[in-house]
Design an enzyme around this catalytic site. Structure first.
Site, PDB file in Angstrom:
ATOM      1  N   SER A 147       0.823  -1.208   0.000  1.00 34.31           N
ATOM      2  CA  SER A 147       0.000   0.000   0.000  1.00 34.31           C
ATOM      3  C   SER A 147       0.862   1.266   0.000  1.00 34.31           C
ATOM      4  O   SER A 147       1.588   1.517  -0.945  1.00 34.31           O
ATOM      5  CB  SER A 147      -0.961  -0.035   1.190  1.00 34.31           C
ATOM      6  N   LYS A 201      -0.630  -4.145  -3.257  1.00 29.89           N
ATOM      7  CA  LYS A 201      -1.919  -3.573  -2.845  1.00 29.89           C
ATOM      8  C   LYS A 201      -1.963  -2.136  -3.334  1.00 29.89           C
ATOM      9  O   LYS A 201      -1.360  -1.255  -2.758  1.00 29.89           O
ATOM     10  CB  LYS A 201      -2.078  -3.623  -1.321  1.00 29.89           C
TER      11      LYS A 201
END
Length: 489
Positions: free
Chosen positions: A403, A428
């Site tokens: 992320s 992600k």
């Protein structure tokens, strides 16, 4: 309405000291071998959208899209005694509010009950949100035609209860095949709207006044929190923090001003409602500041070269500020090379990741692209400042680098500021929004994805490192030099 929430938390946060920690000893990671560098650690802008309130989640760990954190910022200096003497009194009302009766009416307008909605209406509202914003990043089988047919089939029969309507929405969203798109009960949505990264119990939002200006307002208020006890109300406009005018600042920036160590004080100047009174409130912070940053100085090449090692456990509200402190201290100690360890960093606040990446980028460098069906989801984030350091940099990554960490790693790599060492990252790179439905429930919907400066889709595949093991610094400099030449040509 649609609101950008620049916060999140990783899957699991660990307690940390309140300032960047200098590490005396670091155990070496077993999967790396570098004789010169030893003992290295492992590890709201608002718009309108079909009458729903949307909280854009620019965050999340790969496992949990929504989690709470209590990690605040470093301390903000307490106000002077002369400033404190003026606290807890009402300032004059704005000139465009003629009398108290009108002001009271304006404040009460915020409390108007929403219109009753049918069970079928709730289902159709959720359907419309997906129809307008959902980005199919997995099966690529979603089409407006099949989605329309699904709605027609569902609404062909009456939905006799609210619980049944919620069940229908759950099944409808599950059919999309996206693990992050899901239903929120009214209780789950309420808890999310009161998510607090300020340390005093409020959640801020950015609201356009229609004239090109943005105001900061209190979206959620935690019951019995420090802000609640001091007199802050939901819907209040934030005017100043510790005497500093916050006009033009983002909710993320203002949250950083509010955070600090437990038991210290922050002074908040607020306006109740559009035409309500302006009041200065002295609020005692409730949580301890925790830093995700630890660092040390390593001597390599027989003590002739100094390497600054920095480990970032997560991108919380302290990450950028504490990273700046750590880098400056390492520079003062003579560091001429840097290692930033993002292994096992599951992400956190995407905005914190973006601001961290900017510390190493030249003005005008692209940090990240966002892509989605909604034009508002299609943006280019660009660095707007000069870099804090220009020294050669290694970024260490593994399969739990995710992320916000992947945003940082790709930004530094693609702009020729760092080489990546370790394992392929998690992958992600999705953006979710949370929309409130008219009965207080909500839906989380994937609306976009992140694309690296080199136009690579992060999601699913992750980012491949340049090296598996730590290279020599001459090799790092050569790789970065070649990258810059290719980029310029």
């Amino acid at each position: 309405m649609r609101l950008l929430l620049p916060f999140s938390s990783p899957l699991s946060a660990t307690s940390s000291p309140s300032t960047p920690q200098f590490i005396p000893e670091l155990p070496p990671p077993s999967q790396f071998d570098y004789s010169g560098l030893t003992k290295i650690l492992k590890k709201s802008v608002i718009g309108t959208l079909t009458g729903a309130l949307s909280l854009t989640l620019v965050f999340s760990s790969p496992i949990s899209s929504v989690a709470a954190t209590n990690d605040p910022y470093l301390s903000v200096n307490p106000p002077s005694s002369s400033f404190e003497s003026s606290l807890n009194h009402f300032d004059s009302a704005p000139e465009d509010c003629p009398n108290e009766e009108e002001a009271d009416t304006e404040i009460q307008d915020d409390d108007i009950e929403p219109q009753l909605v049918t069970n079928e209406g709730i289902v159709e509202e959720a359907w419309e949100i997906v129809n307008g914003a959902f980005l199919d990043t997995r099966s690529h089988s979603w089409t407006p035609e099949t989605w329309q047919k699904q709605k027609d089939d569902i609404l062909a029969s009456p939905i006799k209860s609210r619980s049944k309507a919620h069940e229908v929405i759950k099944n409808m969203l599950a059919s999309l095949g996206d693990q992050y798109t899901r239903f929120l009960s009214p209780d789950e949505f309420s808890r999310m709207s009161k998510y607090d990264i300020t340390g005093i119990g409020i959640n801020l939002r950015e609201v356009s006044d229609g004239g090109g200006n943005v105001k900061l307002k209190v979206l959620g208020l935690v019951l019995d929190s420090a802000a609640d006890i001091a007199g802050v109300k939901q819907g209040d406009e934030i005017l100043a923090v510790n005497g500093m005018d916050v006009s033009g600042k983002s909710s993320f920036e203002v949250s950083s001003l509010l955070q600090g160590p437990s038991k210290t004080f922050v002074v908040l100047k607020v306006k109740h409602g559009k035409c309500g009174p302006v009041k200065s409130l002295k609020i005692q912070r409730q949580v301890n500041a925790q830093t995700p940053v630890s660092y040390r100085l390593e001597k390599v090449d027989n003590g002739t070269v100094s390497v600054g090692y920095i480990r970032l456990k997560e991108f919380n509200a302290l990450a950028r500020k504490d990273l700046v402190i750590a880098m400056k201290r390492l520079l003062d100690k003579g560091a001429s090379y840097f290692v930033m360890d993002l292994r096992d960093n599951l992400g956190g606040l995407v905005q914190a990741g973006i601001e961290t990446a900017k510390l190493f980028l030249d003005e005008g460098d692209t940090v990240i692209y966002t892509a989605g069906r909604d034009p508002e989801a299609q943006k280019t984030v660009v660095s707007d400042k000069k870099p804090l350091i220009t020294a050669p940099l290694i970024v260490m990554v593994n399969n739990r680098t995710a992320s916000a960490s992947e945003i940082v790693a790709s930004a530094l790599h693609d702009n020729c500021k760092a080489v990546l060492v370790g394992e392929r990252t998690y992958g992600k790179g999705l953006i979710q929004s949370v929309y409130e439905l008219r009965d207080g429930s909500g839906v989380v919907v994937t609306i976009g994805k992140y694309v690296t400066p080199n136009h690579m889709d992060i999601n699913g595949g992750g980012i491949e490192p340049d090296f598996r093991n730590l290279p020599a610094w001459d090799e790092v400099k050569e790789r970065l030099s070649k990258c810059s030449i290719l980029q310029q040509s």
